[in-house]
Write a protein that holds these residues in place. Structure first.
Motif, PDB file in Angstrom:
ATOM      1  N   GLY A 599       0.801  -1.218   0.000  1.00  0.00           N
ATOM      2  CA  GLY A 599       0.000   0.000   0.000  1.00  0.00           C
ATOM      3  C   GLY A 599       0.833   1.266   0.000  1.00  0.00           C
ATOM      4  N   TYR A 600       0.507   2.182   0.934  1.00  0.00           N
ATOM      5  CA  TYR A 600       1.209   3.474   0.954  1.00  0.00           C
ATOM      6  C   TYR A 600       2.684   3.310   1.261  1.00  0.00           C
ATOM      7  CZ  TYR A 600       0.906   3.443   6.128  1.00  0.00           C
ATOM      8  OH  TYR A 600       1.017   3.133   7.463  1.00  0.00           O
ATOM      9  N   ARG A 601       3.064   2.234   1.928  1.00  0.00           N
ATOM     10  CA  ARG A 601       4.478   1.992   2.204  1.00  0.00           C
ATOM     11  C   ARG A 601       5.265   1.856   0.886  1.00  0.00           C
ATOM     12  NH1 ARG A 601       1.469   0.006   6.334  1.00  0.00           N
ATOM     13  NH2 ARG A 601       2.375  -0.175   8.435  1.00  0.00           N
ATOM     14  N   TRP A 602       4.650   1.178  -0.094  1.00  0.00           N
ATOM     15  CA  TRP A 602       5.283   1.009  -1.398  1.00  0.00           C
ATOM     16  C   TRP A 602       5.311   2.333  -2.162  1.00  0.00           C
ATOM     17  CZ3 TRP A 602       8.255  -2.139  -4.125  1.00  0.00           C
ATOM     18  CH2 TRP A 602       8.268  -2.043  -5.515  1.00  0.00           C
ATOM     19  N   HIS A 603       4.207   3.048  -2.166  1.00  0.00           N
ATOM     20  CA  HIS A 603       4.165   4.332  -2.869  1.00  0.00           C
ATOM     21  C   HIS A 603       5.189   5.303  -2.302  1.00  0.00           C
ATOM     22  CE1 HIS A 603       0.479   2.843  -4.682  1.00  0.00           C
ATOM     23  NE2 HIS A 603       0.444   3.901  -5.448  1.00  0.00           N
ATOM     24  N   ASP A 604       5.321   5.318  -0.979  1.00  0.00           N
ATOM     25  CA  ASP A 604       6.333   6.179  -0.359  1.00  0.00           C
ATOM     26  C   ASP A 604       7.735   5.753  -0.775  1.00  0.00           C
ATOM     27  OD1 ASP A 604       4.448   7.682   0.947  1.00  0.00           O
ATOM     28  OD2 ASP A 604       4.761   6.782   2.913  1.00  0.00           O
ATOM     29  N   LYS A 605       7.994   4.462  -0.715  1.00  0.00           N
ATOM     30  CA  LYS A 605       9.330   3.939  -1.019  1.00  0.00           C
ATOM     31  C   LYS A 605       9.736   4.247  -2.448  1.00  0.00           C
ATOM     32  CE  LYS A 605      11.952  -0.447  -0.786  1.00  0.00           C
ATOM     33  NZ  LYS A 605      12.380  -0.616  -2.202  1.00  0.00           N
ATOM     34  N   GLN A 606       8.796   4.057  -3.378  1.00  0.00           N
ATOM     35  CA  GLN A 606       9.097   4.244  -4.791  1.00  0.00           C
ATOM     36  C   GLN A 606       8.816   5.666  -5.276  1.00  0.00           C
ATOM     37  OE1 GLN A 606      10.652   1.001  -4.647  1.00  0.00           O
ATOM     38  NE2 GLN A 606      10.393   1.508  -6.794  1.00  0.00           N
ATOM     39  N   LYS A 607       8.305   6.510  -4.365  1.00  0.00           N
ATOM     40  CA  LYS A 607       7.940   7.889  -4.705  1.00  0.00           C
ATOM     41  C   LYS A 607       6.947   7.933  -5.862  1.00  0.00           C
ATOM     42  CE  LYS A 607      12.277   9.771  -2.924  1.00  0.00           C
ATOM     43  NZ  LYS A 607      13.503  10.557  -3.217  1.00  0.00           N
ATOM     44  N   ILE A 608       5.926   7.078  -5.746  1.00  0.00           N
ATOM     45  CA  ILE A 608       4.865   7.006  -6.749  1.00  0.00           C
ATOM     46  C   ILE A 608       3.674   7.808  -6.247  1.00  0.00           C
ATOM     47  CG2 ILE A 608       3.269   5.486  -7.980  1.00  0.00           C
ATOM     48  CD1 ILE A 608       5.316   3.222  -7.543  1.00  0.00           C
ATOM     49  N   LYS A 609       3.222   8.750  -7.018  1.00  0.00           N
ATOM     50  CA  LYS A 609       2.056   9.537  -6.623  1.00  0.00           C
ATOM     51  C   LYS A 609       0.794   8.724  -6.859  1.00  0.00           C
ATOM     52  CE  LYS A 609      -0.292  13.963  -7.277  1.00  0.00           C
ATOM     53  NZ  LYS A 609      -0.341  15.238  -8.022  1.00  0.00           N
ATOM     54  N   PRO A 610      -0.019   8.526  -5.825  1.00  0.00           N
ATOM     55  CA  PRO A 610      -1.247   7.745  -6.012  1.00  0.00           C
ATOM     56  C   PRO A 610      -2.352   8.582  -6.648  1.00  0.00           C
ATOM     57  CG  PRO A 610      -1.102   8.489  -3.750  1.00  0.00           C
ATOM     58  CD  PRO A 610       0.150   8.969  -4.433  1.00  0.00           C
ATOM     59  N   LEU A 611      -3.375   7.892  -7.116  1.00  0.00           N
ATOM     60  CA  LEU A 611      -4.580   8.598  -7.559  1.00  0.00           C
ATOM     61  C   LEU A 611      -5.221   9.276  -6.358  1.00  0.00           C
ATOM     62  CD1 LEU A 611      -6.521   9.094  -9.977  1.00  0.00           C
ATOM     63  CD2 LEU A 611      -7.755   7.038  -9.236  1.00  0.00           C
ATOM     64  N   PHE A 612      -5.425   8.494  -5.298  1.00  0.00           N
ATOM     65  CA  PHE A 612      -5.868   9.012  -4.002  1.00  0.00           C
ATOM     66  C   PHE A 612      -5.124   8.233  -2.925  1.00  0.00           C
ATOM     67  CE2 PHE A 612      -9.613   9.736  -6.756  1.00  0.00           C
ATOM     68  CZ  PHE A 612      -9.641  11.127  -6.691  1.00  0.00           C
ATOM     69  N   SER A 613      -4.604   8.937  -1.950  1.00  0.00           N
ATOM     70  CA  SER A 613      -3.713   8.314  -0.971  1.00  0.00           C
ATOM     71  C   SER A 613      -4.467   7.661   0.177  1.00  0.00           C
ATOM     72  CB  SER A 613      -2.757   9.368  -0.401  1.00  0.00           C
ATOM     73  OG  SER A 613      -3.481  10.376   0.275  1.00  0.00           O
ATOM     74  N   PHE A 614      -3.801   6.747   0.833  1.00  0.00           N
ATOM     75  CA  PHE A 614      -4.291   6.166   2.080  1.00  0.00           C
ATOM     76  C   PHE A 614      -4.548   7.291   3.075  1.00  0.00           C
ATOM     77  CE2 PHE A 614      -3.268   4.804   6.418  1.00  0.00           C
ATOM     78  CZ  PHE A 614      -4.153   3.746   6.588  1.00  0.00           C
ATOM     79  N   GLY A 615      -5.708   7.253   3.732  1.00  0.00           N
ATOM     80  CA  GLY A 615      -6.049   8.277   4.714  1.00  0.00           C
ATOM     81  C   GLY A 615      -6.681   9.521   4.136  1.00  0.00           C
TER      82      GLY A 615
END
Length: 739
Positions: A599-615
């Motif tokens: 989840g957001y741990r992966w997006h943070d690690k890879q610096k991938i901007k989500p469509l809508f973030s966790f939380g």
């Protein structure tokens, strides 16, 4: 004559329970005695055959008691969103009762999106009362498996991608249910994160990810929630079926966590008598779930823990030690539930429960996007509203697998809007697309027939015509509970919307830019038109009061306060399970190559901007965060640290904000996520009001699982506490140390 016979019977009964002529109950019937003593007394009175009868099913949803001793049968019911309708003894088909229509509560994705532990308690209390009224012993839920991929068909039954949030939300649910004398059966333990090859897939995951990501909610359910039962999962782990898995059930569940409750097999999850005896299972259900078609006169007697087990005992191949342990746990369950004379009576299908479900739904709905303040719909300026989409009229309380419900009623989004708006504005409807016209799922017949013989072109043309004449368009789309969508048994085939909805939305935007998209789903979906659609709402599966709850948010009677419990990726390859290339596995094996980076741990690690973030979740008001402070700069191993932040409502209406605390380990001997959720509080604020939010953590919040030492470790060093409105919207932070 009859009175004489009755009197004689009473004398015989009393004399059999007497000492020195004084009537005395057996210990197992004396609820003033400790449960442990009652269990041992009852066990000592049981025959071998009676013990065997308790550890396997006698019907689709019941296991035998001991009538001779007055020990009742145990009755299970599917949840976790409502009480399943009664089925025939040996079949999945409905029994045809006229008084088993339940209140359908929102799916657990919606409950978790409230980020409100009080809502979880209300949910548990309400559904527990419904289960108790129907005289059920065990509610098969809640589910706390982790959202690893947006393609998992059962994600709608779970609480999202974060283990901390799931752990905090599951505990009040359990306590709420069990205060009614009904056991929760937390599921599916463990690593049940896909439906593809669910009965046979072997999950390979490192111990660190197992303990940090996939087990915490189950551990909290046991050690904090005191759940009385746990359900095993279908998949394999370390080559063993999880319903009789030495490592998961004996080593972790019993020895490490001290679980005293009953382990129930998922229906059809038992595959071997010897392993079922020795590897921690207590109750076998659903073996040969196609009914009684395996050529035996009584399939239940031929379950793995029935005649085969009895034969092994009588031949001396196994002893009775494991059997007695299983029966001890089952008896304990009975004494806590259907043999508890103080068990409340419960209530069923009530207005109170419906309103509880509506309140949860209203708090769980998430406002994802609100450009130009298109929401709430201003009824003073709006004369015509176009509602478009099959999901505006389709019943969603049915379907989805074992959680399919026979609801007392269900308010559709279209009807909810019409009821609320009344004569204030004209509401017109166009279907737009035909997805699934069926009204029969999993033995539940909704009675709804959505058959439409018009072509896709005709449907689209009608929708566009309606949209052109409206002040605002509300498109209610997303997924449904059919196969290969949000449904047990199959995973989704892709991240995109089904039934050509993307094209329809694109064409509607050409006709009317004032479009609100309401996504009915328990999963993330791709939104290629996201930059053009001003209003986006995550509408979940909201249960009986779905339409009323949704309408209340859309017109502003309720200020949305839900927050996402999983990340919406832009595309499927942005999700770790797919980026690493192993979902859904091959040759019967799936490897969680992403480890702890879910989840957001992966997006943070890879610096991938989500469509809508966790939380993430917006409001019709605005909030301002002050600077976070800590009550100390250094935390010792045996101490706690409290973080404080002021939050002000800077808008013009009352609203609630979820203040989220993330912890970041600035230097670690092992790779760690950029940040991890370790605290949250939901706070309600009037316009202009400021409240102080405090969140306290201890060393456990700083710890990671060292798989080489097989222990939790908190390394001394520098940390940061980050306070945010989502995982991607950090407002303030402060540094501290662990000594």
């Amino acid at each position: 004559m009859f009175k004489s016979i009755l009197k004689a019977a009473v004398i015989v009964l009393c004399s059999s329970f007497s000492v020195y002529g004084q009537a005395q109950l057996p210990v197992y019937l004396d609820d003033t005695k400790p449960i442990k003593d009652r269990v041992e007394d009852a066990l000592s009175r049981m025959t071998l055959e009676e013990k065997i009868g308790m550890v396997h099913a006698q019907s689709k949803f019941s296991s035998a008691g001991v009538p001779r001793l007055g020990i009742p049968d145990i009755w299970m019911t599917d949840g976790p969103h409502g009480i399943r309708p009664e089925v025939l003894w040996d079949e999945w088909s409905q029994a045809g009762w006229t008084n088993d229509s339940c209140i359908a509560f929102p799916a657990l994705t919606c409950l978790a999106a409230t980020w409100n532990k009080e809502m979880s308690s209300l949910y548990g209390k309400s559904i527990g009362e419904e289960a108790r009224y129907r005289n059920k012993t065990v509610l098969l839920g809640p589910g706390v498996n982790i959202y690893r991929t947006p393609l998992n068909g059962r994600n709608f039954e779970y609480m999202g991608e974060d283990p901390f949030l799931s752990a905090k939300m599951v505990v009040p649910y359990i306590k709420g249910v069990q205060q009614n004398g009904v056991a929760t059966c937390v599921k599916h333990y463990a690593l049940n994160n896909q439906e593809t090859e669910r009965h046979s897939i072997n999950v390979n995951v490192d111990d660190r990810a197992l303990y940090e990501i996939y087990l915490p909610a189950f551990k909290a359910a046991i050690q904090e929630g005191d759940t009385w039962a746990i359900m095993g999962s279908y998949n394999k782990y370390k080559g063993q079926q999880c319903c009789h898995n030495q490592y998961l059930l004996n080593d972790i569940l019993r020895k490490e966590w001290g679980f005293q409750g009953v382990v129930v097999a998922d229906w059809g999850g038992v595959h071997d008598t010897q392993q079922a005896i020795t590897n921690g299972l207590d109750m076998e259900f659903g073996t040969w779930t196609d009914g009684l078609s395996w050529g035996t006169s009584n399939a239940y007697d031929n379950y793995y823990l029935a005649k085969p087990y009895l034969a092994m005992i009588k031949s001396g191949k196994v002893g009775t030690k494991e059997l007695d342990e299983k029966v001890r746990r089952i008896l304990r369950l009975s004494f806590l539930t259907n043999m508890n004379k103080n068990r409340p009576f419960g209530s069923f299908g009530t207005e109170e429960h419906a309103l509880a479900g509506r309140k949860i739904a209203e708090e769980g709905i998430v406002l994802l996007q609100n450009k130009n303040n298109i929401l709430p719909i201003n009824l003073n300026k709006t004369k015509r509203i176009a509602v478009i989409g099959e999901n505006a009229i389709k019943m969603m309380t049915v379907g989805g697998g074992s959680s399919s419900l026979k609801a007392k009623y269900e308010v559709s989004p279209l009807d909810g809007l019409k009821r609320r708006i009344g004569s204030q504005a004209e509401v017109v409807y166009a279907r737009g697309y035909v997805g699934d016209a069926d009204g029969s799922y999993n033995g539940v017949v909704s009675g709804q027939n959505l058959k439409d013989n018009r072509s896709a072109e005709e449907l689209m043309a009608e929708a566009i015509k309606v949209a052109k004449t409206a002040d605002v368009v509300v498109f209610v789309g997303g997924l449904n509970k059919s196969d290969f969508q949000d449904s047990e048994g199959n995973d989704r085939k892709g991240l995109g919307l089904p039934y050509n909805q993307d094209k329809l939305i694109t064409e509607l935007l050409k006709a009317n830019k004032n479009l609100v998209y309401v996504n009915i789903s328990g999963n993330a979906v791709a939104m290629p038109w996201v930059n053009e659609v001003p209003g986006i709402v995550q509408g979940w599966f909201l249960g009986t009061e779905a339409g009323n709850a949704l309408a209340a948010v859309l017109v502003g009677d309720v200020n949305p306060s839900g927050k996402l419990t999983f990340t919406f990726p832009v595309k499927l390859s942005d999700n770790a399970a797919h980026a690493m290339g192993d979902f859904p596995g091959k040759d019967g094996e799936v490897t969680y190559k992403e480890g702890i980076f879910v989840g957001y741990r992966w997006h943070d690690k890879q610096k991938i901007k989500p469509l809508f973030s966790f939380g993430h979740g917006l409001s019709y008001t605005t909030f301002e965060y002050g600077k976070v402070t800590a009550d100390k700069k250094e935390l010792t191993a045996d101490d706690k640290i409290t973080f404080t932040v002021n939050v002000k409502n800077t808008g013009t209406r009352e609203g609630s904000e979820v203040v989220q605390l993330y912890i970041s380990d600035l230097k670690s001997s092992l790779p760690r996520p950029v940040k991890e959720l370790k605290g949250f509080e939901k706070v309600s604020l009037k316009p202009g009001e400021t409240k102080t939010v405090t969140i306290t953590v201890d060393k456990a919040a700083l710890s990671f699982f060292d798989d080489k030492k097989h222990e939790w470790v908190a390394e001394p060093g520098d940390f940061e506490a980050l306070i945010g409105a989502s995982s991607a919207n950090i407002k303030t932070k402060t540094a501290f140390k662990l000594r």
